[in-house]
Design a protein around this motif. Structure first.
Motif, mmCIF file in Angstrom:
data_model
loop_
_atom_site.group_PDB
_atom_site.id
_atom_site.type_symbol
_atom_site.label_atom_id
_atom_site.label_comp_id
_atom_site.label_asym_id
_atom_site.label_seq_id
_atom_site.Cartn_x
_atom_site.Cartn_y
_atom_site.Cartn_z
ATOM 1 N N UNK A 1 9.108 12.778 37.221
ATOM 2 C CA UNK A 1 10.279 12.865 36.349
ATOM 3 C C UNK A 1 10.273 14.194 35.602
ATOM 4 N N UNK A 2 11.470 14.700 35.299
ATOM 5 C CA UNK A 2 11.564 15.795 34.352
ATOM 6 C C UNK A 2 11.058 15.317 32.991
ATOM 7 N N UNK A 3 10.469 16.194 32.201
ATOM 8 C CA UNK A 3 9.897 15.763 30.919
ATOM 9 C C UNK A 3 10.886 15.099 29.981
ATOM 10 N N UNK A 4 12.194 15.414 30.097
ATOM 11 C CA UNK A 4 13.179 14.803 29.208
ATOM 12 C C UNK A 4 13.806 13.540 29.795
ATOM 13 N N UNK A 5 13.283 13.055 30.917
ATOM 14 C CA UNK A 5 13.750 11.818 31.580
ATOM 15 C C UNK A 5 15.174 11.916 32.104
ATOM 16 N N UNK A 6 15.730 13.118 32.231
ATOM 17 C CA UNK A 6 17.118 13.266 32.639
ATOM 18 C C UNK A 6 17.319 13.215 34.153
ATOM 19 N N UNK A 7 16.261 13.397 34.918
ATOM 20 C CA UNK A 7 16.355 13.393 36.377
ATOM 21 C C UNK A 7 14.959 13.271 36.943
ATOM 22 N N UNK A 8 14.882 12.986 38.243
ATOM 23 C CA UNK A 8 13.600 12.965 38.938
ATOM 24 C C UNK A 8 13.465 14.201 39.814
ATOM 25 N N UNK A 9 12.231 14.588 40.052
ATOM 26 C CA UNK A 9 11.931 15.677 40.964
ATOM 27 C C UNK A 9 11.164 15.088 42.137
ATOM 28 N N UNK A 10 11.697 15.265 43.338
ATOM 29 C CA UNK A 10 11.052 14.728 44.522
ATOM 30 C C UNK A 10 10.615 15.834 45.454
ATOM 31 N N UNK B 1 9.518 6.723 33.727
ATOM 32 C CA UNK B 1 10.165 7.864 33.072
ATOM 33 C C UNK B 1 9.382 8.174 31.801
ATOM 34 N N UNK B 2 9.359 9.434 31.353
ATOM 35 C CA UNK B 2 8.582 9.784 30.158
ATOM 36 C C UNK B 2 8.957 8.991 28.915
ATOM 37 N N UNK B 3 10.230 8.544 28.817
ATOM 38 C CA UNK B 3 10.619 7.749 27.657
ATOM 39 C C UNK B 3 10.306 6.267 27.846
ATOM 40 N N UNK B 4 9.827 5.877 29.019
ATOM 41 C CA UNK B 4 9.417 4.495 29.272
ATOM 42 C C UNK B 4 10.548 3.533 29.549
ATOM 43 N N UNK B 5 11.781 4.018 29.649
ATOM 44 C CA UNK B 5 12.923 3.124 29.822
ATOM 45 C C UNK B 5 13.230 2.799 31.278
ATOM 46 N N UNK B 6 12.804 3.660 32.203
ATOM 47 C CA UNK B 6 13.149 3.496 33.609
ATOM 48 C C UNK B 6 11.909 3.658 34.476
#
Length: 387
Positions: free
Chosen positions: A283-292, A238-243
């Motif tokens: 991932x969306x840039x704000x880490x709120x969801x994934x795009x598949x 994820x862009x924030x590195x948490x997931x």
């Protein structure tokens, strides 16, 4: 006669200027991509809407990344069926440098694939080695100036190194042979009858993968997933590195979407349950969801882009992403570092979507292909700023 020449001259001026613009300093953001023939690398300058073509000789070109400042490209070159070698060059094609040197094995018996340039400088990659007919793959790295590789992995069946957003961790997948039918979750039944000339039964084995994480200094390493059967693929920070989002396949081409925290002993969360085919994941840039880019999903056969929420079941809660643009056969979604643009392929065409205006630009036919486009990093401020 003079009037005719004047008209021809005026008609030629716009074409000459448009061609010359490709030689002007690139402003960015940039998109790097291969041609279908793999005979060139293309750099598309968003600011000027022009292309620069780079050719490094008679070999298959494959561009993978930019340097952290965006002033160099990272690419591999391969002759025919030979193993690829890793190079970098400036944006104008000059100062081409080989990035990996290795003298322990003979030339032609080792190669480099899927490199990733860390924001901290080191370059990680999958190193392929042949010893006779035996093929091994290891995760390795070299400094940003290149050199002799240092190995992160030792089992010889690892792939897909991806640096964390801050460059402190490296994510990859590691394969191992597992006995099919060893558990109630097994994906195949073991052979119980001995083969001719053999006394003990011959057990069927499957080569399956889990995700691993290693620190940049190599001091800390641990499995991120530990599935008893099935394979993990397409791990994505994820862009924030948490997931980390990933695909889990209990058997071939039967894919499901998952995510997991990045700390040791994290418990994975299943996001989809009905089997489908995942072509790509981001991932969306704000880490709120994934795009598949999903095929045969939610009773939709063509691969479309789906927004996969991080809670609930994607089988019920996923929604078509950019549905109004009706982009069928979608693949390789890649967001620009500032999150404003989405580059993607639709039926092999390369599209750029302005997510603020919802306007779509289809790039020139020379950008047709089946590989992702690579964005220049946020630190890139134009070719003129490069040393």
């Amino acid at each position: 006669m003079k009037k005719t020449l004047l008209i021809l001259f005026c008609l030629l001026i716009p074409l000459s200027l448009a061609h010359a613009q490709a030689d002007l300093p690139l402003e960015g953001p940039l998109l790097a991509m291969n041609t279908v023939e793999q005979d060139r690398i293309l750099l598309y300058d968003m600011a000027r809407a022009t292309y620069r073509e780079l050719n490094f000789g008679n070999a298959d070109h494959h561009v993978w990344d930019f340097s952290p400042d965006g002033c160099r490209i990272l690419f591999t070159m391969a002759q025919g069926t030979g193993l690829a070698q890793l190079y970098s060059a400036k944006l104008d094609g000059s100062d081409m440098q080989q990035m990996v040197t290795y003298e322990e094995d003979a030339p032609g018996t080792w190669g480099v694939w899927e490199p990733d340039w860390s924001p901290q400088g080191p370059i990680a990659f999958t190193m392929i080695r042949y010893d006779g007919d035996e093929r091994t793959t290891h995760i390795a790295w070299v400094p940003q100036a290149g050199g002799t590789p240092t190995f992160y992995s030792v089992t010889g069946s690892e792939y897909t190194p991806i640096w964390s957003p801050d460059g402190t961790w490296l994510l990859y997948v590691s394969y191992e042979d597992r006995i099919a039918g060893a558990t109630v979750f097994a994906t195949a039944v073991p052979t119980t009858e001995p083969l001719p000339g053999q006394t003990p039964p011959t057990l069927t084995t499957l080569n399956e993968a889990d995700a691993w994480v290693v620190s940049a200094d190599g001091e800390t390493k641990y499995p991120l997933t530990s599935f008893p059967t099935g394979s993990v693929s397409m791990p994505r920070w994820s862009p924030d590195g948490d997931l980390v989002g990933f695909v889990f396949s209990p058997s071939g081409n039967n894919d499901t979407l998952w995510m997991i925290g990045t700390s040791p002993n994290s418990i994975p969360t299943q996001l989809s349950y009905q089997w489908h085919l995942v072509l790509d994941l981001t991932w969306l840039p704000d880490s709120s969801a994934m795009i598949g880019a999903l095929r045969d999903f939610r009773e939709t056969t063509p691969n479309r882009l789906w927004r996969v929420p991080l809670i609930g079941s994607a089988d019920n809660d996923a929604t078509l992403y950019l549905e109004e643009l009706a982009m069928n056969y979608a693949d390789y979604p890649r967001f620009s570092p500032d999150g404003r643009y989405l580059a993607m392929r639709s039926a092999y065409e390369l599209l750029i979507v302005d997510l603020e205006t919802r306007q779509t630009e289809r790039l020139d036919e020379l950008t047709l292909g089946n590989t992702p486009a690579i964005w220049s990093p946020a630190a890139f401020t134009g070719e003129s700023a490069c040393n």
